[in-house]
Design a protein around this motif. Structure first.
Motif, PDB file in Angstrom:
ATOM      1  N   VAL A  54      22.766  24.151   4.166  1.00  0.00           N
ATOM      2  CA  VAL A  54      23.466  24.700   5.493  1.00  0.00           C
ATOM      3  C   VAL A  54      24.476  24.569   4.392  1.00  0.00           C
ATOM      4  N   SER A  55      25.009  22.972   4.395  1.00  0.00           N
ATOM      5  CA  SER A  55      26.100  23.260   3.602  1.00  0.00           C
ATOM      6  C   SER A  55      26.580  23.901   1.980  1.00  0.00           C
ATOM      7  N   GLY A  56      25.621  24.000   1.512  1.00  0.00           N
ATOM      8  CA  GLY A  56      25.317  24.659   0.713  1.00  0.00           C
ATOM      9  C   GLY A  56      25.720  25.908   0.285  1.00  0.00           C
ATOM     10  N   VAL A  57      25.374  26.845   1.326  1.00  0.00           N
ATOM     11  CA  VAL A  57      25.462  27.950   1.449  1.00  0.00           C
ATOM     12  C   VAL A  57      26.596  28.367   2.316  1.00  0.00           C
ATOM     13  N   ALA A  58      27.476  27.349   3.501  1.00  0.00           N
ATOM     14  CA  ALA A  58      28.673  27.225   3.477  1.00  0.00           C
ATOM     15  C   ALA A  58      29.259  27.370   2.138  1.00  0.00           C
ATOM     16  N   PHE A  59      29.242  26.515   1.089  1.00  0.00           N
ATOM     17  CA  PHE A  59      30.386  26.266   0.045  1.00  0.00           C
ATOM     18  C   PHE A  59      30.010  27.737  -0.764  1.00  0.00           C
ATOM     19  N   ALA A  60      29.067  27.735  -1.029  1.00  0.00           N
ATOM     20  CA  ALA A  60      28.898  29.559  -1.196  1.00  0.00           C
ATOM     21  C   ALA A  60      29.606  30.518  -0.415  1.00  0.00           C
ATOM     22  N   LEU A  61      28.926  31.279   0.261  1.00  0.00           N
ATOM     23  CA  LEU A  61      29.734  32.017   1.187  1.00  0.00           C
ATOM     24  C   LEU A  61      31.210  31.739   0.968  1.00  0.00           C
ATOM     25  N   ALA A  62      31.348  30.620   1.653  1.00  0.00           N
ATOM     26  CA  ALA A  62      32.947  30.593   2.405  1.00  0.00           C
ATOM     27  C   ALA A  62      34.201  31.234   1.008  1.00  0.00           C
ATOM     28  N   PRO A  63      33.839  30.940   0.321  1.00  0.00           N
ATOM     29  CA  PRO A  63      35.211  31.664  -1.029  1.00  0.00           C
ATOM     30  C   PRO A  63      35.227  33.061  -0.712  1.00  0.00           C
ATOM     31  N   ARG A  64      34.326  33.647  -0.392  1.00  0.00           N
ATOM     32  CA  ARG A  64      33.414  35.022  -1.206  1.00  0.00           C
ATOM     33  C   ARG A  64      34.145  35.653   0.412  1.00  0.00           C
ATOM     34  N   LEU A  65      33.722  35.072   1.386  1.00  0.00           N
ATOM     35  CA  LEU A  65      34.099  35.930   2.350  1.00  0.00           C
ATOM     36  C   LEU A  65      35.462  35.720   2.839  1.00  0.00           C
ATOM     37  N   ARG A  66      36.116  34.744   2.519  1.00  0.00           N
ATOM     38  CA  ARG A  66      37.599  34.653   2.692  1.00  0.00           C
ATOM     39  C   ARG A  66      38.500  33.761   1.685  1.00  0.00           C
ATOM     40  N   ASP A  67      39.704  33.924   1.351  1.00  0.00           N
ATOM     41  CA  ASP A  67      40.199  33.529   0.172  1.00  0.00           C
ATOM     42  C   ASP A  67      40.520  32.260   0.730  1.00  0.00           C
ATOM     43  N   ARG A  68      41.231  31.986   2.102  1.00  0.00           N
ATOM     44  CA  ARG A  68      42.301  30.923   2.572  1.00  0.00           C
ATOM     45  C   ARG A  68      41.099  29.857   3.517  1.00  0.00           C
ATOM     46  N   ALA A  69      41.228  28.278   3.833  1.00  0.00           N
ATOM     47  CA  ALA A  69      40.459  27.901   4.757  1.00  0.00           C
ATOM     48  C   ALA A  69      40.951  28.813   5.196  1.00  0.00           C
ATOM     49  N   PRO A  70      40.441  28.643   6.627  1.00  0.00           N
ATOM     50  CA  PRO A  70      40.727  29.241   8.008  1.00  0.00           C
ATOM     51  C   PRO A  70      41.727  28.591   9.221  1.00  0.00           C
ATOM     52  N   LEU A  71      41.331  27.252   9.225  1.00  0.00           N
ATOM     53  CA  LEU A  71      42.264  26.430  10.372  1.00  0.00           C
ATOM     54  C   LEU A  71      43.587  25.624   9.394  1.00  0.00           C
TER      55      LEU A  71
END
Length: 143
Positions: A54-71
């Motif tokens: 789960v962590s690996g998928v999140a770390f791989a996808l988050a930067p591709r979906l958004r350029d900045r952390a949401p909070l």
């Protein structure tokens, strides 16, 4: 820096979900962790493997979906750390402590949540070790 009110709520909810998961998976019970470390109960391998996936998928996808952390609105970036003597020594100390006691910090607090009060001795040892390390580093820095 001012943070969104949702930031604190997200941290608390994340901690609750993490603690619940540790309790549900039995990782909050030191005897189960010690059985895993002695290769007698490999059920925790599935728990840790699932968390890593789960962590690996999140770390791989988050930067591709958004350029900045949401909070925090901080940009996603890699922070490369050097592998030095301190990293190796810290890993050894953590591993030996985990192997001897069956406790890591997150699981120790979750263990309190399931009513395992003797774990307070382990938590006290973690605090004492952290304080001793900080004291040693401050003395070394001034010398």
């Amino acid at each position: 820096m001012s943070r969104s009110p949702a930031f604190a709520l997200t941290i608390v909810l994340g901690g609750v979900v993490f603690g619940f998961g540790l309790g549900l998976s039995q990782m909050a019970r030191p005897e189960v962790v010690l059985d895993f470390l002695q290769l007698q109960d490999m059920g925790l391998l599935l728990v840790m493997g699932g968390a890593a996936l789960v962590s690996g998928v999140a770390f791989a996808l988050a930067p591709r979906l958004r350029d900045r952390a949401p909070l925090t609105d901080d940009p996603y970036e890699r922070r490369l750390k050097s592998f030095d003597r301190n990293v190796l020594l810290g890993g050894v100390v953590f591993g030996v402590g985990w192997g001897v006691s069956g406790l890591c910090p997150g699981a120790a607090y979750a263990s309190l949540g399931i009513g395992n009060l003797p774990v307070l001795w382990g938590i006290a040892g973690m605090f004492l070790g952290a304080y001793g390390h900080a004291y040693w580093r401050s003395v070394r820095a001034t010398a």
